[in-house]
Design a protein around this motif. Structure first.
Motif, short mmCIF file in Angstrom:
data_model
loop_
_atom_site.label_atom_id
_atom_site.label_comp_id
_atom_site.label_asym_id
_atom_site.label_seq_id
_atom_site.Cartn_x
_atom_site.Cartn_y
_atom_site.Cartn_z
N PHE A 104 0.82 -1.21 0.00
CA PHE A 104 0.00 0.00 0.00
C PHE A 104 0.85 1.26 0.00
N HIS A 105 1.91 1.27 0.84
CA HIS A 105 2.65 2.50 1.05
C HIS A 105 3.78 2.70 0.03
N ARG A 106 4.79 1.86 0.05
CA ARG A 106 5.99 2.14 -0.74
C ARG A 106 5.81 1.83 -2.22
N LEU A 107 5.02 0.81 -2.54
CA LEU A 107 4.81 0.47 -3.95
C LEU A 107 3.68 1.28 -4.57
N PHE A 108 2.49 1.17 -4.02
CA PHE A 108 1.32 1.74 -4.67
C PHE A 108 1.18 3.25 -4.46
N THR A 109 1.51 3.76 -3.26
CA THR A 109 1.38 5.19 -3.02
C THR A 109 2.54 5.98 -3.63
N HIS A 110 3.77 5.54 -3.36
CA HIS A 110 4.94 6.34 -3.74
C HIS A 110 5.70 5.81 -4.95
N ARG A 111 5.32 4.64 -5.44
CA ARG A 111 5.97 4.07 -6.62
C ARG A 111 7.49 4.05 -6.46
N VAL A 148 -4.52 4.76 -0.63
CA VAL A 148 -3.49 5.46 -1.39
C VAL A 148 -3.87 6.92 -1.60
N GLY A 149 -5.14 7.16 -1.96
CA GLY A 149 -5.58 8.53 -2.16
C GLY A 149 -5.43 9.39 -0.92
N ARG A 150 -5.84 8.86 0.21
CA ARG A 150 -5.75 9.61 1.46
C ARG A 150 -4.29 9.89 1.83
N HIS A 151 -3.42 8.91 1.61
CA HIS A 151 -2.02 9.10 1.99
C HIS A 151 -1.33 10.11 1.07
N ARG A 152 -1.72 10.13 -0.18
CA ARG A 152 -1.15 11.14 -1.08
C ARG A 152 -1.59 12.54 -0.67
N ILE A 153 -2.82 12.69 -0.19
CA ILE A 153 -3.27 13.98 0.32
C ILE A 153 -2.43 14.38 1.53
N HIS A 154 -2.15 13.41 2.42
CA HIS A 154 -1.32 13.69 3.59
C HIS A 154 0.03 14.25 3.19
N HIS A 155 0.67 13.66 2.21
CA HIS A 155 2.00 14.14 1.81
C HIS A 155 1.92 15.51 1.15
N PHE A 193 -0.11 17.94 1.87
CA PHE A 193 -0.41 19.00 2.84
C PHE A 193 0.12 18.65 4.24
N SER A 194 1.23 17.93 4.31
CA SER A 194 1.69 17.41 5.59
C SER A 194 1.86 18.50 6.65
N ASP A 195 1.14 18.34 7.77
CA ASP A 195 1.15 19.24 8.91
C ASP A 195 0.71 20.65 8.55
N ARG A 196 -0.08 20.76 7.48
CA ARG A 196 -0.67 22.03 7.11
C ARG A 196 -2.18 21.84 6.92
N TYR A 197 -2.87 22.93 6.69
CA TYR A 197 -4.30 22.85 6.45
C TYR A 197 -4.56 21.94 5.25
N GLY A 198 -5.37 20.93 5.45
CA GLY A 198 -5.64 19.96 4.40
C GLY A 198 -5.08 18.58 4.71
N ASP A 199 -4.11 18.49 5.65
CA ASP A 199 -3.59 17.20 6.07
C ASP A 199 -4.69 16.47 6.85
N PRO A 200 -5.10 15.28 6.42
CA PRO A 200 -6.19 14.60 7.11
C PRO A 200 -5.88 14.15 8.52
N HIS A 201 -4.60 14.00 8.87
CA HIS A 201 -4.30 13.50 10.22
C HIS A 201 -3.02 14.09 10.79
#
Length: 328
Positions: free
Chosen positions: A78-85, A113-120, A122-130
């Motif tokens: 999920f993380h290293r292959l599919f999200t970040h290729r 994957v979609g949610r994690h790409r959003i996290h990256h 907007f990481s620690d800014r407005y829009g970061d989901p967590h």
């Protein structure tokens, strides 16, 4: 509460989408069930062990084996292959990693994957989901609320129905769409499999304890260690590389989450297949990737160049990754 949609605002700021009341209630019910049922499984497992002595070496092996296998599906797949290729892999490997990652009960592949790409983005800014660094939350209880939001509170609002559109590259694959669509099948299989193995070794009591320890308790451990990457690894630890957020390396989470806790390394070099850059930074997920590369099942494994890693302060935008030995 709202969920962010990041592609519509011309200024680059995320746009919020308000879920319906029905979506919100259903989301709360699903998340609360997902949080409480594994915890009740732990209570039941401990009670069965204390009251009836129903805990064996088989249960321990099922817990550890299912944890490592399913979490590698999440961290490597999920993380290293599919999200970040960060590498490429043969289709059977992709399928296996997608199925194993789904067994962690952390949502369908494309949505994760979609949610994690959003996290990256907007990481620690407005829009970061967590992010645990929410604005206007000062004082002790404000920090507690921010931690709660980063750890699990982010999951309570309903997701937008098209979250998977942030993974257009994956949607092109019929196989990966199938893996994502059959998420519930794979997740339930992750509970049935340890129960079946437990039955083979210990009858119905073995089936029950296999279900509890290899299933529910394993899911509980996987949930909280993954969530600790969102919360703990953005609050406590070292920051050897400059990044645009508060990501940190945390040794405890680094080991227990199979390499994901070297989080500052990851945010500085998000397309790197390797997160543990030092010899002592245990990164089991990367070891698996290199093993797959050795077998010819993975290639184009991306890692930062040695020259880049020798710099004391590296901005994420200035840290290009080089291709691995298996690159074409």
């Amino acid at each position: 509460m709202t969920t962010t949609d990041t592609l519509s605002d011309r200024t680059g700021a995320p746009v919020t989408v308000s879920p319906s009341v029905r979506e919100t209630v259903f989301s709360w019910a699903v998340v609360l069930a997902g949080v409480t049922i594994p915890f009740l499984g732990l209570v039941a497992g401990v009670a069965a062990a204390v009251r009836y002595g129903w805990f064996s070496a088989v249960d321990l092996v099922l817990f550890l084996g299912m944890y490592v296998a399913t979490m590698l599906g999440l961290t490597v797949g999920f993380h290293r292959l599919f999200t970040h290729r960060s590498f490429e892999a043969a289709e059977p490997v992709q399928f296996a990693l997608g199925v194993l990652g789904s067994m962690t009960f952390q949502g369908p592949l494309l949505e994760w994957v979609g949610r994690h790409r959003i996290h990256h983005r907007f990481s620690d800014r407005y829009g970061d989901p967590h992010s645990p660094h929410a604005p206007h939350r000062s004082g002790f209880w404000g920090r507690v609320r921010a931690f709660w939001h980063a750890h699990i509170g982010w999951a309570l609002p309903a997701d937008p129905p098209d979250l998977d559109r942030y993974a257009p590259d994956l949607r092109k694959s019929r196989m990966l769409r199938l893996v994502s669509d059959l998420f519930l099948v794979w997740a339930l299989l992750g509970l049935a499999l340890p129960a079946a193995i437990g039955y083979a070794f210990g009858g119905w009591p073995g089936a029950l304890t296999g279900f509890l320890w290899g299933g529910l308790v394993r899911v509980l451990a996987g949930h909280h260690l993954t969530w600790c990457v969102n919360s703990v690894c953005h609050l406590w630890g070292s920051r050897p590389y400059r990044s645009s957020d508060e990501s940190r390396n945390n040794a405890v989470i680094g080991v227990l989450a199979l390499g994901e806790g070297w989080h500052n390394n990851h945010h500085a070099f998000p397309t790197s297949a390797r997160h543990g850059f030092e010899w002592w930074q245990v990164d089991i997920s990367y070891y698996l990737i290199r093993g797959l590369e050795t077998l010819g099942l993975a290639w184009k494994v991306r890692t930062p160049s040695p020259e880049t890693l020798t710099k004391s302060n590296v901005d994420a935008a200035d840290g290009p990754c080089s291709e691995g030995r298996g690159a074409e």
